[in-house]
Design a protein around this motif. Structure first.
Motif, PDB file in Angstrom:
ATOM      1  N   GLY A 123     -31.208 -55.272 -29.308  1.00 46.06           N
ATOM      2  CA  GLY A 123     -32.629 -54.341 -28.971  1.00 46.06           C
ATOM      3  C   GLY A 123     -31.138 -53.449 -27.848  1.00 46.06           C
ATOM      4  O   GLY A 123     -31.759 -52.559 -27.070  1.00 46.06           O
ATOM      5  N   LEU A 124     -30.702 -54.483 -27.564  1.00 45.70           N
ATOM      6  CA  LEU A 124     -29.775 -54.183 -26.616  1.00 45.70           C
ATOM      7  C   LEU A 124     -28.940 -52.909 -26.868  1.00 45.70           C
ATOM      8  O   LEU A 124     -28.993 -51.875 -25.792  1.00 45.70           O
ATOM      9  CB  LEU A 124     -28.580 -55.547 -25.633  1.00 45.70           C
ATOM     10  N   ALA A 125     -28.463 -53.049 -27.615  1.00 44.35           N
ATOM     11  CA  ALA A 125     -27.493 -51.936 -28.423  1.00 44.35           C
ATOM     12  C   ALA A 125     -28.060 -50.589 -28.427  1.00 44.35           C
ATOM     13  O   ALA A 125     -27.434 -49.460 -28.221  1.00 44.35           O
ATOM     14  CB  ALA A 125     -26.228 -51.949 -29.582  1.00 44.35           C
ATOM     15  N   ALA A 126     -29.520 -50.561 -29.164  1.00 43.40           N
ATOM     16  CA  ALA A 126     -30.555 -49.644 -29.048  1.00 43.40           C
ATOM     17  C   ALA A 126     -31.177 -48.956 -28.586  1.00 43.40           C
ATOM     18  O   ALA A 126     -30.983 -47.877 -28.005  1.00 43.40           O
ATOM     19  CB  ALA A 126     -31.462 -49.876 -30.170  1.00 43.40           C
ATOM     20  N   LEU A 127     -31.346 -49.773 -27.131  1.00 41.04           N
ATOM     21  CA  LEU A 127     -31.956 -49.342 -26.004  1.00 41.04           C
ATOM     22  C   LEU A 127     -29.909 -49.225 -24.517  1.00 41.04           C
ATOM     23  O   LEU A 127     -30.302 -47.465 -23.737  1.00 41.04           O
ATOM     24  CB  LEU A 127     -32.277 -50.172 -24.565  1.00 41.04           C
ATOM     25  N   ALA A 128     -29.129 -49.492 -24.456  1.00 42.59           N
ATOM     26  CA  ALA A 128     -27.397 -48.971 -24.721  1.00 42.59           C
ATOM     27  C   ALA A 128     -27.444 -47.185 -24.577  1.00 42.59           C
ATOM     28  O   ALA A 128     -27.544 -46.111 -24.174  1.00 42.59           O
ATOM     29  CB  ALA A 128     -26.841 -49.254 -24.317  1.00 42.59           C
ATOM     30  N   GLY A 129     -27.846 -47.296 -26.544  1.00 47.35           N
ATOM     31  CA  GLY A 129     -27.743 -46.026 -26.519  1.00 47.35           C
ATOM     32  C   GLY A 129     -28.568 -44.856 -26.210  1.00 47.35           C
ATOM     33  O   GLY A 129     -28.231 -43.949 -26.375  1.00 47.35           O
ATOM     34  N   LEU A 130     -29.720 -44.995 -25.961  1.00 44.91           N
ATOM     35  CA  LEU A 130     -31.033 -45.106 -26.009  1.00 44.91           C
ATOM     36  C   LEU A 130     -30.477 -44.114 -24.423  1.00 44.91           C
ATOM     37  O   LEU A 130     -30.959 -43.013 -24.347  1.00 44.91           O
ATOM     38  CB  LEU A 130     -32.541 -45.385 -26.230  1.00 44.91           C
ATOM     39  N   LEU A 131     -30.168 -44.599 -23.611  1.00 45.35           N
ATOM     40  CA  LEU A 131     -29.905 -44.810 -22.273  1.00 45.35           C
ATOM     41  C   LEU A 131     -28.847 -43.764 -21.801  1.00 45.35           C
ATOM     42  O   LEU A 131     -29.187 -42.183 -20.758  1.00 45.35           O
ATOM     43  CB  LEU A 131     -30.144 -46.230 -20.903  1.00 45.35           C
ATOM     44  N   GLY A 132     -27.917 -44.147 -22.889  1.00 47.80           N
ATOM     45  CA  GLY A 132     -26.453 -42.977 -22.758  1.00 47.80           C
ATOM     46  C   GLY A 132     -27.077 -41.165 -23.432  1.00 47.80           C
ATOM     47  O   GLY A 132     -26.648 -40.741 -22.688  1.00 47.80           O
ATOM     48  N   ALA A 133     -28.032 -40.816 -24.278  1.00 46.37           N
ATOM     49  CA  ALA A 133     -28.774 -40.240 -25.111  1.00 46.37           C
ATOM     50  C   ALA A 133     -29.507 -39.735 -24.154  1.00 46.37           C
ATOM     51  O   ALA A 133     -29.347 -38.353 -23.998  1.00 46.37           O
ATOM     52  CB  ALA A 133     -29.565 -40.491 -26.252  1.00 46.37           C
ATOM     53  N   VAL A 134     -30.223 -40.082 -23.419  1.00 40.91           N
ATOM     54  CA  VAL A 134     -31.432 -39.855 -21.458  1.00 40.91           C
ATOM     55  C   VAL A 134     -30.603 -38.858 -21.290  1.00 40.91           C
ATOM     56  O   VAL A 134     -30.567 -37.908 -20.630  1.00 40.91           O
ATOM     57  CB  VAL A 134     -32.162 -40.656 -21.772  1.00 40.91           C
ATOM     58  N   LEU A 135     -28.821 -39.933 -20.546  1.00 39.87           N
ATOM     59  CA  LEU A 135     -28.093 -39.625 -19.329  1.00 39.87           C
ATOM     60  C   LEU A 135     -27.592 -38.147 -19.584  1.00 39.87           C
ATOM     61  O   LEU A 135     -27.416 -37.197 -18.780  1.00 39.87           O
ATOM     62  CB  LEU A 135     -27.341 -40.599 -19.381  1.00 39.87           C
ATOM     63  N   LEU A 136     -27.670 -38.071 -21.254  1.00 46.86           N
ATOM     64  CA  LEU A 136     -26.762 -36.697 -20.906  1.00 46.86           C
ATOM     65  C   LEU A 136     -27.143 -35.955 -21.813  1.00 46.86           C
ATOM     66  O   LEU A 136     -26.629 -34.702 -21.352  1.00 46.86           O
ATOM     67  CB  LEU A 136     -25.759 -37.025 -22.639  1.00 46.86           C
ATOM     68  N   LEU A 137     -28.082 -36.193 -22.387  1.00 43.18           N
ATOM     69  CA  LEU A 137     -29.368 -34.563 -21.980  1.00 43.18           C
ATOM     70  C   LEU A 137     -29.839 -33.882 -20.554  1.00 43.18           C
ATOM     71  O   LEU A 137     -30.422 -32.887 -20.277  1.00 43.18           O
ATOM     72  CB  LEU A 137     -30.498 -35.264 -22.368  1.00 43.18           C
ATOM     73  N   LEU A 138     -29.987 -35.189 -20.175  1.00 44.18           N
ATOM     74  CA  LEU A 138     -30.470 -35.129 -18.383  1.00 44.18           C
ATOM     75  C   LEU A 138     -29.368 -34.004 -17.493  1.00 44.18           C
ATOM     76  O   LEU A 138     -29.656 -33.229 -16.731  1.00 44.18           O
ATOM     77  CB  LEU A 138     -30.969 -35.932 -16.956  1.00 44.18           C
ATOM     78  N   GLN A 139     -28.316 -33.953 -18.377  1.00 43.12           N
ATOM     79  CA  GLN A 139     -26.988 -33.306 -17.932  1.00 43.12           C
ATOM     80  C   GLN A 139     -26.176 -32.799 -18.624  1.00 43.12           C
ATOM     81  O   GLN A 139     -25.624 -32.893 -18.922  1.00 43.12           O
ATOM     82  CB  GLN A 139     -26.347 -34.460 -16.891  1.00 43.12           C
ATOM     83  N   ALA A 140     -26.946 -31.746 -18.982  1.00 41.70           N
ATOM     84  CA  ALA A 140     -26.923 -31.178 -19.832  1.00 41.70           C
ATOM     85  C   ALA A 140     -25.619 -29.622 -19.509  1.00 41.70           C
ATOM     86  O   ALA A 140     -25.029 -29.734 -20.818  1.00 41.70           O
ATOM     87  CB  ALA A 140     -28.004 -29.831 -19.764  1.00 41.70           C
ATOM     88  N   GLU A 141     -24.729 -29.650 -18.094  1.00 38.19           N
ATOM     89  CA  GLU A 141     -23.795 -29.236 -18.036  1.00 38.19           C
ATOM     90  C   GLU A 141     -22.473 -29.918 -18.762  1.00 38.19           C
ATOM     91  O   GLU A 141     -21.598 -29.582 -18.945  1.00 38.19           O
ATOM     92  CB  GLU A 141     -23.447 -28.891 -16.607  1.00 38.19           C
ATOM     93  N   ALA A 142     -23.182 -31.362 -18.448  1.00 37.43           N
ATOM     94  CA  ALA A 142     -21.930 -32.611 -18.615  1.00 37.43           C
ATOM     95  C   ALA A 142     -21.363 -32.018 -20.208  1.00 37.43           C
ATOM     96  O   ALA A 142     -20.730 -32.539 -21.335  1.00 37.43           O
ATOM     97  CB  ALA A 142     -22.304 -33.954 -18.321  1.00 37.43           C
ATOM     98  N   MET A 143     -22.327 -31.474 -21.191  1.00 38.57           N
ATOM     99  CA  MET A 143     -22.137 -31.568 -22.770  1.00 38.57           C
ATOM    100  C   MET A 143     -21.136 -30.471 -22.894  1.00 38.57           C
ATOM    101  O   MET A 143     -20.410 -30.171 -24.074  1.00 38.57           O
ATOM    102  CB  MET A 143     -23.146 -31.247 -23.475  1.00 38.57           C
TER     103      MET A 143
END
Length: 410
Positions: A249-269
């Motif tokens: 649960g914790l690892a999946a949540l951390a991965g999901l939060l990381g993916a959302v953060l990258l999507l919100l910061q499109a220029e960081a990609m």
């Protein structure tokens, strides 16, 4: 123990260094792209192999070995697979690929499998193996980041570059990073206090971030699965299913939060080549589906014997170009070795995976998790890349089979 004047040499201790040599050989392809690896006056693969052979002999001679009866199936079918592929070379249309591939399978493959089994079964050698892997992952990650920042290396199949060479380079970099990250995640769940837990969490997160750079999609996916599943396996093997579920649960949540953060910061990609390759085309832009269909078609057309070892690329219309193999070990075994080849492949690799799971509650949890962390990324790569001549796959199979063996100093 031998004496040379005042010098005392502990042969058993020297044998343990086989773990370090095996790790260096296993990740030699990735380490050669780092500044220290590139600066060596000799090829790192040859250097590591030259060190491994005598150290492995010492390891085998200075230990008492116990083998579980379950090893009979994977080891027996592996031997039969090697023999069958030699016979299948008799009706192959290939000359160049056959001459390259067959020695790697039947000469290097058994040595690497034996090395993985022996190193994984011995506690001291296993510690050296894990230590070198934990050091190799960050070294490769930092080297890739430094090289990209300074324009020293170009990864991801850039226009004008050698695509086959670059593809291998970033795939190997991703594998080294993924294996180290999986081991780091295991240390997170094993840590006694918060300082150690925070250190290993930062270690794993840093490697996960570095996996976004090289361009290896499977390296990133295998890293995510290793970090998610291997610590859970460690908890479950220790008899703590609730801890395993908490980690999932914790690892999946951390991965999901990381993916959302990258999507919100499109220029960081921008510049994160791995994410670019995941989001721009995906499987539609890959040649793998076409190669998989061709392997199935030719397997059906050449029943029951197959195309012969190394014969796929010629039959598929690519000539003697080894880089266009089926990109899936099971399909390769079926296309070139027929149903017999596939059955033997399933016996050794499927039998190894089954033994790992069946022995999970009978082997020390830490040992089980470390072998899984080292084998999972390579196993996933075998299903989408590499051919049966790849030494890393045979070494990973040996590590998996090592959970059915115990080595003690004689």
């Amino acid at each position: 123990m031998a004496r040379f004047g005042a010098l005392r040499v502990d042969a058993a201790a020297l044998g343990s260094l086989a773990g370090a040599a095996a790790a260096a050989l296993h990740f030699a392809g990735a380490l050669k792209s780092t500044p220290p690896g590139a600066a060596l006056p000799v090829d790192l693969t040859l250097l590591a192999a030259a060190a491994l052979v005598p150290l492995l002999a010492l390891l085998l001679l200075t230990r008492r070995w116990w083998l579980h009866p379950m090893l009979a199936l994977p080891l027996g079918t592996a031997a039969l697979l090697w023999l069958w592929l030699v016979l299948a070379g008799g009706w192959s249309r290939s000359a160049t690929i056959l001459a390259q591939k067959l020695p790697e399978i039947v000469l290097l493959g058994p040595v690497m499998l034996l090395a993985g089994l022996a190193v994984g079964a011995d506690g001291a050698a296993r510690r050296w193996l894990v230590a070198v892997t934990l050091a190799s992952g960050p070294l490769v990650a930092v080297s890739v980041a430094w090289g990209l920042a300074n324009g020293k290396i170009v990864l991801g199949g850039a226009v004008g570059a050698n695509p086959d060479l670059l593809r291998v380079q970033y795939q190997l970099a991703g594998l080294a990073i993924a294996c180290a990250a999986g081991l780091g995640a295991v240390r997170v769940v094993e840590a006694d206090g918060w300082p150690a837990r925070l250190f290993w969490s930062g270690f794993t997160l840093a490697l996960a971030a570095s996996a976004l750079l090289p361009g290896g999609r499977m390296g990133l996916i295998s890293l995510a699965l290793s970090v998610l599943l291997v610590p859970a396996l460690r908890c479950w093997s220790a008899g703590s299913p609730r801890a395993a579920l908490r980690w999932l649960g914790l690892a999946a949540l951390a991965g999901l939060l990381g993916a959302v953060l990258l999507l919100l910061q499109a220029e960081a990609m921008e510049g994160l080549r791995t994410l670019e390759r995941l989001t721009q085309g995906g499987m539609e832009a890959s040649a793998r589906p076409a190669l998989w269909r061709a392997a199935l078609d030719w397997a059906g057309a050449t029943m029951p014997w197959g195309l012969g070892t190394g014969g796929f690329t010629i039959a598929a219309g690519h000539g003697e170009r080894r880089g266009l193999y089926p990109h899936n070990h099971a399909l390769e075994a079926l296309a070139e070795g027929g149903p017999i080849g596939l059955a033997l492949w399933l016996g050794c690799f499927g039998g190894g995976a089954a033994m790992l799971l069946l022995r999970a509650r009978h082997v020390a949890p830490g040992r089980m998790a470390r072998m899984a962390a080292l084998a999972l990324p390579v196993g996933m790569a075998a299903m989408v890349s590499t051919d049966l001549g790849n030494r890393m796959v045979w070494f990973a199979l040996g590590l998996v089979l090592s959970v059915g063996a115990v080595a003690k100093r004689g």
